[in-house]
Design a protein around this motif. Structure first.
Motif, short mmCIF file in Angstrom:
data_model
loop_
_atom_site.label_atom_id
_atom_site.label_comp_id
_atom_site.label_asym_id
_atom_site.label_seq_id
_atom_site.Cartn_x
_atom_site.Cartn_y
_atom_site.Cartn_z
N TYR A 1 0.82 -1.19 0.12
CA TYR A 1 -0.06 -0.07 0.05
C TYR A 1 0.91 1.23 0.19
N ALA A 2 1.70 1.35 0.86
CA ALA A 2 3.00 2.47 0.84
C ALA A 2 3.59 2.53 -0.33
N TYR A 3 4.01 1.43 -1.08
CA TYR A 3 4.75 1.53 -2.26
C TYR A 3 3.82 2.19 -3.50
N THR A 4 2.27 1.71 -3.39
CA THR A 4 1.56 2.49 -4.26
C THR A 4 1.28 3.70 -4.20
N CYS A 5 1.09 4.17 -2.91
CA CYS A 5 1.15 5.53 -2.45
C CYS A 5 2.25 6.66 -2.97
N LEU A 6 3.50 5.80 -2.97
CA LEU A 6 4.56 6.80 -3.53
C LEU A 6 4.60 6.72 -5.00
N LYS A 7 3.96 5.59 -5.67
CA LYS A 7 3.98 5.66 -7.11
C LYS A 7 2.81 6.86 -7.49
N ILE A 8 1.48 6.74 -6.63
CA ILE A 8 0.47 7.77 -7.15
C ILE A 8 1.23 9.22 -6.86
N ALA A 9 1.95 9.53 -5.80
CA ALA A 9 2.60 10.68 -5.58
C ALA A 9 3.42 11.17 -6.77
N TRP A 10 4.18 10.32 -7.13
CA TRP A 10 5.07 10.37 -8.44
C TRP A 10 4.23 10.74 -9.61
N GLN A 11 3.13 10.03 -9.88
CA GLN A 11 2.51 10.17 -10.94
C GLN A 11 1.86 11.81 -10.90
N LEU A 12 1.25 12.05 -9.81
CA LEU A 12 0.66 13.68 -9.49
C LEU A 12 1.81 14.58 -9.80
N CYS A 13 3.10 14.10 -9.36
CA CYS A 13 3.96 15.29 -9.46
C CYS A 13 4.46 15.53 -11.00
N GLU B 1 -1.71 24.18 -6.56
CA GLU B 1 -1.99 23.87 -5.30
C GLU B 1 -2.92 22.65 -5.01
N GLU B 2 -3.72 22.24 -5.67
CA GLU B 2 -4.42 20.94 -5.83
C GLU B 2 -3.62 19.66 -6.20
N GLN B 3 -2.64 19.90 -7.05
CA GLN B 3 -1.66 18.81 -7.15
C GLN B 3 -0.84 18.58 -5.96
N ARG B 4 -0.31 19.49 -5.37
CA ARG B 4 0.51 19.52 -4.24
C ARG B 4 -0.60 18.91 -2.81
N ARG B 5 -1.65 19.29 -2.95
CA ARG B 5 -2.55 18.76 -1.78
C ARG B 5 -2.76 17.16 -1.92
N GLN B 6 -2.91 16.74 -3.11
CA GLN B 6 -3.06 15.29 -3.37
C GLN B 6 -1.87 14.57 -3.24
N THR B 7 -0.76 15.21 -3.55
CA THR B 7 0.50 14.62 -3.35
C THR B 7 0.76 14.28 -1.79
N ALA B 8 0.37 15.29 -1.22
CA ALA B 8 0.58 15.24 0.53
C ALA B 8 -0.21 14.30 0.94
N VAL B 9 -1.53 14.25 0.43
CA VAL B 9 -2.62 13.13 1.10
C VAL B 9 -1.88 11.87 0.95
N MET B 10 -1.52 11.54 -0.45
CA MET B 10 -0.92 10.16 -0.74
C MET B 10 0.20 9.70 0.06
N LEU B 11 1.18 10.78 0.25
CA LEU B 11 2.42 10.17 0.96
C LEU B 11 2.09 10.38 2.49
N GLU B 12 1.10 10.97 2.91
CA GLU B 12 0.87 10.97 4.43
C GLU B 12 0.09 9.47 4.65
N GLU B 13 -0.63 9.11 3.64
CA GLU B 13 -1.01 7.78 3.56
C GLU B 13 -0.18 6.45 3.54
N GLY B 14 0.90 6.76 2.62
CA GLY B 14 2.03 5.61 2.69
C GLY B 14 2.73 5.74 3.91
N MET B 15 2.94 7.04 4.58
CA MET B 15 4.00 7.07 5.74
C MET B 15 3.08 6.12 6.75
#
Length: 761
Positions: free
Chosen positions: A714-726, A738-752
């Motif tokens: 799950y953490a692996y995929t969260c990092l993958k999605i954050a990379w896709q967003l960026c 800002e919306e891109q940064r918000r979603q990136t933050a959400v996914m990385l926080e989920e992975g952590m």
């Protein structure tokens, strides 16, 4: 016209949509709201009164302030006949209010219009059924504060048996006069047939209308049991009848320009931003593009105001135009664009009609052109885009939750019409820079010959199919291209997927063939699109489109739980299959990929560098868990946009299939639901429930129990999605700023978080 609110998401989908309106879900829980009406019904002194809320009729939602929810009700007094009516629940921060439809402060004359005795006196004065008594008043359509259509049933033996009254918030005298003038115009065969009022009652703001024994145009037009050519002729007639209205010299009405439509759209901005923050930027940018429209408008014509396929009836084999409440003077492109926008929306909601709609649009335009010169294409595109934005905004104002997932596609099409760069537009632009082989694959004449040998098993002895259109649907730069081929006849379609890497394409073709054979010979859960063959010279896999609809488009549908079960059953069947696969999950390669993703995130969003690096490093420490099991076939890109649902699930995109750990697919799917949750925050509770149902269903089908490996993947995929967003790739819509940064933050926080708990719950 059927209310758009007739089909609703389950009441639990409204949990958490608006924290300022905590009792909102109760207004959509029909059993609960039935009890509420029984408890508070006006004149509750009637003993034994039962009230049943049959369905939601209309919704008007204002975020954080109020929501009016109208319900179709059946009252059952003890010992008397059931009565059909409409009630309204007024949801506010302080609680729930309740009223009967005719107690409408925005329509203060509606109570008298619903009084049989008072209306009867008006009918007598107008000599309409003067000796007949009204025995029943039934509300047919109601929009709080705006209008109400009433049916007046007359006593047995009367002729006519019923009349209708349309009660308006506006003074309808001007409209009544304009319709009468239209009746008196002798414009020849092109003069449109319009439903004429029998009279107008000024103190009730009510148009009196006759009952019409006709068929609904939109039901006929999309009835697949009727030959497509017959239905296309009806579309041509619809275009002609609209042009006929535009050609008549009606008295001056209120003007309506593109900037007026843009101003109207502003009312939806708050609703869109509240429900779907990632869409707000695209919506507002498109709205501003309309506001800045400076091109010269042509002379205004008599305009219907809201022309759609459900604004026509068929009476005597000819179209009859109805619902001209919005009659105005406008650019002729306004009505044309509105009609086209609603056709496009239908194609999005009901893809099974998309091929017919593609054929219907030129027929509609040809019908219009047979009477008048077609409006300027640029103007039509602008008005069509404006109507698409209106449709999108109303999905949120009406809380049509089951259709929220479709709005990104609608906005993408609106942006393309307005010349705003969008992923869809980029795909079309890619045609000009594609390799020569791709350009050859877009040649309809050449592809007719290339595809014909693959269609042999489907022949019926008639003429071989001909390719009429080739559309580039999607491309991954310099790697893969997907093309849709429309065939003649009823607009059947094929898909061709071209590969730069020929070996990779052949591999996918063999995987699909194996899965198709398995589904046909004893494992029906393993649904896939039917592979038709491989064209070596184009490096193209050809297949039939998957049946049904994309799971992501139905995620808030009333059958979403059943669809999740289908997806879980498919995945369990894959993991338990003996699919021959020549690749395996390689931990060393995957760790290198994780480091590359982490570096890309750090480069584009330095504030998130630490979180991305932490996930990458921690997964490196857990490498033994990532590689604990590598012997089961896994999809490796399993998410809600790769699953189609109908009677069973079908899955697409097998480019990444390999042997690996089933936990990977499960975690991957759930992480993408988290991305969806970040894009539709009010639906978080619903999406969490669907995730849990998916995992429970998988466990039932596969005899599986979750363990700590799920969290790692799950953490692996969260990092993958954050990379896709960026990097601006991945699932649509692709946010920016800002919306891109918000979603990136959400996914990385989920992975952590996943790496510091046993389960992602």
């Amino acid at each position: 016209m059927t209310s758009s609110a007739a089909r609703r998401a389950p009441s639990h989908c409204y949990l958490g949509i608006d924290r300022r309106l905590p009792e909102l879900p109760a207004a959509f829980d029909l059993p609960a709201v039935s009890r509420l009406y029984e408890e508070r019904w006006p004149g509750r002194a009637q003993p034994g009164l039962r009230v049943r809320a049959r369905k939601v009729h209309d919704v008007d939602y204002q975020p954080s302030a109020r929501c009016l929810v109208a319900h179709e009700l059946t009252l059952k007094p003890r010992g008397d006949e059931p009565v059909e009516t409409i009630g309204v629940v007024d949801v506010r921060p302080a609680g729930l209010g309740l009223r009967v439809f005719h107690e409408d402060p925005g329509l203060p004359w509606l109570a008298d219009a619903a009084d049989p005795a008072k209306v009867g006196r008006h009918l007598s004065a107008l000599e309409l059924a003067p000796r007949s008594r009204i025995v029943r008043v039934v509300p047919v359509r109601y929009k709080p504060g705006s209008q109400c259509l009433l049916r007046f049933d007359l006593e047995a033996g009367s002729h006519p048996e019923a009349l209708y009254g349309k009660v308006l918030a506006i003074d309808g005298y001007r409209l009544s006069t304009a319709l009468s003038a239209l009746r008196d115009i002798d414009g020849g065969r092109d003069t449109p047939r319009v439903l004429q009022p029998l009279g107008y009652v000024s103190d009730l703001h009510m148009l009196l209308l006759p009952a019409v024994a006709g068929s609904e145009f939109h039901l006929l037009a999309f009835d697949t049991t009727v030959a497509s050519e017959v239905r296309l002729q009806w579309m041509r007639k619809a275009g002609a009848v609209l042009a006929g209205l535009h050609a008549v010299p009606l008295p001056a009405g209120p003007p309506r320009r593109i900037v007026d439509d843009a101003a109207y759209l502003a009312r939806f901005s708050t609703s869109v931003a509240s429900a779907a923050p990632p869409l707000a930027r695209a919506f507002d940018e498109a709205m501003r593009r309309l506001e800045s429209a400076t091109h010269e408008e042509p002379p205004a014509v008599a305009s219907h105001g809201s022309f759609r396929s459900d604004q026509l009836l068929i009476e005597g084999d000819e179209p009859l135009m109805i619902d001209l409440d919005g009659l105005c003077r406008a650019n002729p492109a306004r009505d044309v664009g509105n009609f086209l926008a609603y056709l496009r929306w239908k194609a999005i909601r009901q893809p099974q009609h998309s091929s017919f709609i593609e054929a219907a649009i030129p027929r509609f335009l040809a019908g219009y052109g047979s009477v008048l010169t077609l409006p300027d294409e640029r103007s039509t595109a602008r008005y069509e885009a404006g109507s698409m934005l209106k449709i999108a905004g109303r999905r949120f104002q009406k809380l049509d939750v089951s259709e929220w997932a479709l709005v990104p596609q609608l906005l993408d099409e609106a942006q393309a019409l307005l010349g705003i760069p969008s992923p869809g537009a980029a795909s079309h632009a890619a045609v000009h820079t594609a390799p020569a082989s791709v350009r050859a694959a877009l040649d309809v004449e050449g592809m007719t010959g290339s595809l014909r040998p693959l269609l042999g098993p489907f022949g019926d002895g008639g003429a071989a199919p001909v390719v009429t259109r080739a559309d580039l649907l999607w491309h991954k730069r310099d790697h893969r291209w997907t093309i849709r081929y429309t065939l003649d006849g009823d607009g059947d379609a094929l898909l061709g997927k071209m590969y730069r890497d020929t070996a990779r394409g052949r591999r996918v073709h063999e995987i699909m063939r194996w899965l198709w054979d398995q589904a046909a010979s004893g494992t029906p859960e393993l649904g896939v699109p039917r592979p038709l063959g491989w064209i070596p010279e184009l490096s193209m896999l050809v297949y039939r489109p998957a049946p049904g609809r994309v799971l992501g488009d139905t995620i808030f549908d009333e059958r979403a739980a059943a669809y999740m079960d289908m997806a879980a059953a498919w995945l369990a069947a894959l993991h338990q299959s003996r699919l021959p696969v020549d690749k395996a999950f390689d931990v060393r390669t995957e760790l290198a990929t994780l480091r590359a993703w982490s570096s890309a995130v750090a480069e584009r969003d330095p504030d998130r560098a630490g979180a991305a690096d932490h996930i990458s490093r921690r997964l490196s420490e857990l490498s033994s868990e990532l590689g604990a099991e590598t012997g089961r076939p896994i999809h490796k890109d399993f998410h809600h946009q790769h699953v189609f649902v109908a009677e069973r699930a079908s899955v697409i995109d097998f480019d990444e299939v390999r042997l690996g750990d089933p936990h990977f697919d499960l975690a991957h799917f759930c992480a993408y639901l988290t991305l969806l949750r970040s894009r539709f925050p009010p639906m978080s509770a619903t999406l969490d429930r669907l995730r849990d149902e998916f995992l429970t269903s998988y466990g039932r089908h596969a005899g599986w129990e979750i363990d700590e490996r799920f969290a790692a993947f799950y953490a692996y995929t969260c990092l993958k999605i954050a990379w896709q967003l960026c990097t601006g790739i991945g699932l649509l819509p692709r946010p920016q700023g800002e919306e891109q940064r918000r979603q990136t933050a959400v996914m990385l926080e989920e992975g952590m978080a996943a790496l510091h708990r046993d389960l992602p719950g």
